[in-house]
Enzyme design. Structure first.
Site, PDB file in Angstrom:
ATOM      1  N   HIS A 113     -21.234  -6.651  -4.148  1.00  7.79           N
ATOM      2  CA  HIS A 113     -21.099  -5.212  -4.366  1.00  7.79           C
ATOM      3  C   HIS A 113     -21.989  -4.476  -3.383  1.00  7.79           C
ATOM      4  CE1 HIS A 113     -20.552  -1.404  -6.405  1.00  7.79           C
ATOM      5  NE2 HIS A 113     -21.865  -1.219  -6.341  1.00  7.79           N
TER       6      HIS A 113
ATOM      7  N   GLU B 264      13.841   5.014  10.344  1.00  9.82           N
ATOM      8  CA  GLU B 264      14.018   3.703   9.704  1.00  9.82           C
ATOM      9  C   GLU B 264      15.324   3.707   8.922  1.00  9.82           C
ATOM     10  OE1 GLU B 264      12.755   0.516   9.506  1.00  9.82           O
ATOM     11  OE2 GLU B 264      14.390   0.277   8.072  1.00  9.82           O
TER      12      GLU B 264
END
Ligand code: NAD
Length: 459
Positions: free
Chosen positions: A438, A199
């Site tokens: 949850h 990159e």
């Protein structure tokens, strides 16, 4: 008027083009859609988003199987039947492209296989046949950028070649650590290639939050991917046994590979339809400028998707397609959003929308950040998830959410809550007072908001 006449002609049958054609047909318009490809769906469906997601799913299965040992679950030696995997991927693409044919027929959209070129502001030529139209939409997408001076060698692939799954190269180098490069690194590393990513910029997924990108960077390294940032390829030598890539920058040396993927961006296909013959302005990068209704400088000709520039993303093209169809049918329509999500469907996924911290800083926008580390998420740990992060950028005065970045399993899905919050102008209070089930990963968004408000009890 010739026999070949369309009220609305859409050039390109990708996610922008078909969404536009279908929406216009639903609004009562007579629509013709033209594309040279044998199947509908454009790059995204045929050789992009969908086949890559199928291979990323295979990568996830492989990774889960390998990590099963940590849970006392052994699968034995894993074998890969490349022909079967390719056939599975192709069958998913076929199912979806066939589906589009059905959707198209039911709406009486006329599909023409061919290449259209403007010959005037109300005329076009499709493979030698002349057509007239009242309105037109240019939705011809983009193509991979090819690095200049590279040899013509079948071991040098673009993203389409990589998705063909011809072989699993022993050593694979990917030039470009953007979304395509990182997704292909994830796939081929899981399939068994020794992958290197080169990159040019100082982080992978440039443009994304650096903290989140570094979590993905480490996760890829843990899966055996070698990443060289701040490095560029300055030369390529093709010998019989390997491709030799000369690298300069933070990493200096030669990388020998059996195959190389070029993933250095895409360029607009705008010039292919010769828009200037219709008087439509197109710049030197083949980008067509449009207003918020997707109209070009010629009011009855629209442009949508990658030909209109960045971000070159399918979901932006789809929304633009709806806007152009509505505007063409006489409705007031505009694309007015700053919250177009970007998602790398890597393992873990990296997803962001709205402002990043860097953009807020550079733009001199008052902001604060809050975050929740996934090491403290019960659901993440119980699902075998690794490191992850949910981060919100917000206005310190109004508490309105301005940006969100998530890295972790299913980050792309989780981001949708943040996009809706930003579109609705939601505040940290709105998010923290919305009850998140949850244990879910979505709790990390609520927890981030609570953390900023000082009400968090989970950290
Ligand atoms: P990109 O622009 O996202 O990334 C290209 C990368 O290559 C950049 O990081 C750039 O710095 C680097 N680069 C450029 N020249 C280089 C060089 N000579 N040496 C080393 N690195 C170099 O482009 P892409 O990954 O090819 O993707 C193309 C387009 O398709 C993008 O707009 C992307 O958003 C889109 N896309 C999106 C998805 C998705 O939404 N999941 C998937 C695939 C592609």
């Amino acid at each position: 008027m010739s026999d070949n006449h369309a009220d609305l002609i859409v050039l390109g049958a990708g996610p922008g083009g078909y969404a536009c054609a279908f929406r216009a047909a639903d609004l009562g318009c007579n629509v013709v859609m033209v594309d040279p490809r044998a199947t509908l769906g454009g790059v995204c469906l045929n050789v992009g988003c969908i086949p890559s997601k199928a291979l990323l799913h295979a990568a996830e299965i492989l990774r889960e199987a390998r990590h099963g040992q940590d849970w006392g679950l052994s699968t034995g030696e894993i074998s890969i039947d490349l022909d079967k995997l390719r056939a599975k991927k192709d069958s998913i693409v076929e199912q979806l492209t066939n589906g589009l044919v059905g959707l198209s027929k039911r709406r009486k959209v006329q599909n023409i296989r061919g290449s259209a070129v403007f010959t005037g502001d109300q005329t076009l030529n499709i493979d030698g046949e002349n057509w007239t139209f009242d309105q037109a939409v240019i939705a011809v997408g983009s193509a991979p950028v090819r690095l200049p001076g590279w040899p013509d060698d079948e071991r040098i692939w673009d993203s389409t070649d990589a998705l063909e799954l011809r072989e699993i190269p022993k050593n694979l180098t990917i030039v470009g650590g953007g979304i395509i490069g990182l997704e292909m690194a994830t796939v081929y590393a899981a399939l068994g290639s020794k992958v290197s990513v080169i990159e040019f910029m100082d982080q992978i997924a440039p443009g994304a939050d650096p903290e989140a990108a570094s979590i993905l960077h480490k996760a890829l390294e843990q899966e055996g991917v070698t990443i060289h940032t701040s490095t560029k390829v300055t030369g390529v030598k093709a010998s019989k046994s390997a491709l030799e890539l000369q690298c300069d920058g933070a990493f200096e040396g030669v990388i020998k590979s059996n195959a190389v993927i070029q993933a250095v961006g895409r360029h607009s296909n705008g010039s292919l339809v010769d828009p200037s013959a219709a008087g439509v302005k197109i710049d030197e990068k083949n980008i067509i400028d449009v207003d918020s209704s997707c109209r070009t400088n010629v009011p009855h000709i629209f442009a949508i998707g990658d030909v209109t520039g960045n971000p070159m993303l399918a979901h932006r093209a789809t929304h633009q397609g709806h806007v152009a169809a509505e505007a063409a049918c006489g409705h007031a329509a505009a694309l007015d959003t700053q919250f177009i999500p970007s998602v790398a469907y890597t393992l873990p996924e990296l997803a962001w929308a709205g402002l990043t911290q860097m953009q807020a800083k550079e733009g001199g926008i008052a902001h604060k950040t809050t975050s929740f580390p996934w090491a403290a998420s019960g659901r993440n740990l119980a699902s075998g998830g690794g490191d992850g992060l949910t981060k919100l950028i917000y206005c310190p005065h109004t508490h309105q959410v301005l940006g969100a970045t998530i890295v972790g399993r299913n980050a792309g899905e989780l981001l949708a809550e943040c996009v809706l919050a930003m579109e609705m102008g939601a505040t940290l209070e709105d998010i923290s007072l919305s009850v998140h089930a949850h244990p879910t990963l979505s709790e990390t968004i609520g927890f981030s908001a609570e953390r900023a408000l000082g009400t968090l009890t989970d950290l």
